[in-house]
Design a protein around this motif. Structure first.
Motif, PDB file in Angstrom:
ATOM      1  N   HIS A  45     -42.071 -53.255 -13.545  1.00  0.00           N
ATOM      2  CA  HIS A  45     -41.004 -53.993 -14.219  1.00  0.00           C
ATOM      3  C   HIS A  45     -41.662 -55.107 -15.016  1.00  0.00           C
ATOM      4  N   HIS A 205     -44.558 -61.017 -17.893  1.00  0.00           N
ATOM      5  CA  HIS A 205     -45.323 -60.371 -16.832  1.00  0.00           C
ATOM      6  C   HIS A 205     -44.945 -58.908 -16.773  1.00  0.00           C
ATOM      7  N   THR A 207     -45.092 -55.888 -13.757  1.00  0.00           N
ATOM      8  CA  THR A 207     -45.291 -55.861 -12.313  1.00  0.00           C
ATOM      9  C   THR A 207     -45.454 -54.458 -11.767  1.00  0.00           C
ATOM     10  N   GLN A 246     -41.921 -59.648  -3.169  1.00  0.00           N
ATOM     11  CA  GLN A 246     -42.714 -59.892  -4.381  1.00  0.00           C
ATOM     12  C   GLN A 246     -43.669 -61.057  -4.190  1.00  0.00           C
ATOM     13  N   GLU A 271     -47.618 -60.426 -11.305  1.00  0.00           N
ATOM     14  CA  GLU A 271     -46.703 -60.281 -10.170  1.00  0.00           C
ATOM     15  C   GLU A 271     -46.845 -58.865  -9.639  1.00  0.00           C
TER      16      GLU A 271
END
Ligand code: OOG
Ligand code: NI
Length: 477
Positions: A45, A205, A207, A246, A271
């Motif tokens: 993501h 970011h 992830t 997370q 992340e």
């Protein structure tokens, strides 16, 4: 693009893939209970932030061109102690088959420029004027997106052009930044500056998903990467993994051009996440109760969050998937076992009768709003239970080996973790004036701004459960 721009991301991908391979080697098929290794390793993501409802509507159109639809509403203004003046949704495929082919979501936030706790009337006006002058998405991208959506795809060279041009919209811009303007916004909120202090948006970011986030946290730390203090979301414990865990690390400052000379900004980070079983409406309210309980016990004892959370989890959450299902807390689908017809034939007439009576009980339960063979959940969402009532007593069928229970993976986000992720990557808490009142924003506002319905993830999962029960009923009747 992101790996080229943020080298630490490449390290994260490598370590994630290593952890996944190790977990697979150690746990075998069980490691793939919540997704095939192929999907988990490909899954990502990302997150972007935009400034206006119009920009949000445009980005919604671009994602629709990729079969990604808005799901969920998150108000980050209240989920944290300091300044995050945004509300958010996430774009992703809705259909389970499409998700398996394109396991990609983009968490998308829009600035709330008229929230007086953050922006004075004069700052709001200057901010909106600045935002109205910029154009994040070239008309050609929007045109290709609209065509991809209406025609359910694009032909050869248009498809390639669309992918390339859409990706370019999210690269970090090299345009010089007005330092005075950027800093003025940054004093209120680093997020406001990141959105409204520059003339473009960027992916902040990306992830990957891991099968063992505690192990990943250790390995990244051993490599010298400073992770945030703890893993956000549910604690590590022996029972089923639910929802989402997370953790993140701050990216290095990157050189950026300012109107008055070179400088640097830290706007991107890393992340990683581990996904668990989705919860029903009842499960989600229990989760919220557990969070409150953890807060209360921590406040009273000063013990670390992870330790208190694991204790509360052990006391209050079922320790097995089966119990999560029987108590109506977890989201599952059901399918007929390969040998279901043989098993059904082999049953004594009396046992078949018991299963049939189960079906009657399930229908009654649906009428009064309770899960069959489970205590009535306090806050069953509308529709939660016709699911179970539409067919036979599915728990009995699973116990008899006629049906197979499969967890629905949580595909969405958690507002508290999101706020924690935002926070952990800000240098400064910013400022907000809580004597003033904020502007109301809700999922209806988000749908209007997008010009598209924002799906409710819990209702979506109920639809998946119901469809699976209908198919199961047909198959075994
Ligand atoms: C988004 C932060 C939220 C998550 O995983 O919860 C998020 C942002 O920083 O723009 O990505
Ligand atoms: Ni994220």
């Amino acid at each position: 693009m992101y790996g080229r721009e943020v080298p630490a991301y490449t390290t994260l991908l490598r370590v994630s893939a290593e952890v996944n391979a190790d977990v697979l080697a150690e746990r075998g098929a069980d490691a793939e209970r919540l997704g095939s290794i192929g999907r988990v390793t490909a899954e990502r993501h990302g997150a972007i932030r935009v400034g206006t409802p119009e920009e949000l509507r445009q980005v919604g159109r671009i994602f629709a061109g990729f079969g990604m639809h808005p799901v969920g509403f998150y108000d980050l203004r209240d989920a944290s102690a300091s300044s995050v003046p945004v509300v958010s949704t996430a774009f992703r495929p809705l259909d389970a088959g499409e998700l398996a082919r394109n396991p990609f979501r983009v968490f998308t936030s829009v600035l709330v420029t008229d929230d007086r706790r953050f922006f004075s009337a004069s700052l709001q006006e200057r901010l909106e004027t600045f935002l109205a002058r910029r154009q994040l998405f070239p008309p050609r991208v929007l045109e290709l997106a609209a065509r991809a959506e209406s025609d359910h795809g694009l032909g050869g060279s248009d498809a390639a052009e669309f992918v390339e041009a859409a990706t370019a919209c999210f690269a970090l811009s090299r345009e010089p930044i007005d330092r005075g303007w950027y800093d003025e916004l940054a004093r209120i909120s680093a997020v406001a500056a990141d959105i409204g202090g520059v003339s473009s948006t960027h992916i902040n970011h990306l992830t990957p998903r891991v099968l063992d986030i505690d192990e990943l946290y250790r390995r990244m730390t051993d490599l010298g990467v400073t992770m945030i203090d703890e893993i956000q979301g549910p604690p590590a414990w022996e029972g089923p993994d639910v929802l989402l865990r997370q953790t993140s690390f701050r990216a290095l400052a990157e050189p950026r051009g300012f109107t008055d000379g070179p400088g640097e900004l830290r706007v991107r980070f890393g992340e990683v996440e581990a996904r668990g079983i989705a919860l029903t409406a009842a499960g989600r309210s229990l989760y919220d109760e557990l969070l409150a309980e953890v807060d209360a016990r921590r406040a009273a004892s000063g013990r670390p969050r992870t330790e208190v959370a694991a204790e509360v989890w052990r006391e209050r959450l079922p320790a097995t998937e089966e119990d999560l299902d029987r108590r109506g807390l977890g989201a599952f689908t059901y399918r007929a076992a390969a040998d279901a017809p043989d098993r059904l034939r082999a049953l004594r007439a009396a046992d078949r009768e018991v299963l049939a009576r189960g079906a009657v009980r399930a229908e009654e339960a649906a009428r009064v709003g309770a899960t069959p063979s489970a205590p009535a959940p306090a806050a069953a969402a509308p529709g939660a239970l016709e699911a179970a009532g539409a067919g036979p007593d599915v728990h009995a069928l699973v116990a008899a080996g006629i049906a197979v229970r499969e967890p629905i993976v949580y595909e969405d986000f958690l507002p508290r973790s999101a706020a924690g992720i935002f926070q952990s990557n800000l240098t400064d808490a910013g400022q907000r004036d809580d004597a003033l009142t904020g502007t109301a924003r809700d999922v209806g506002w988000m749908s209007d701004a997008l010009g598209r319905d924002v799906a409710d993830p819990i209702v979506r999962n109920e639809e998946l459960t119901r469809a699976s029960l209908q198919a199961l009923t047909l198959e075994i009747s």
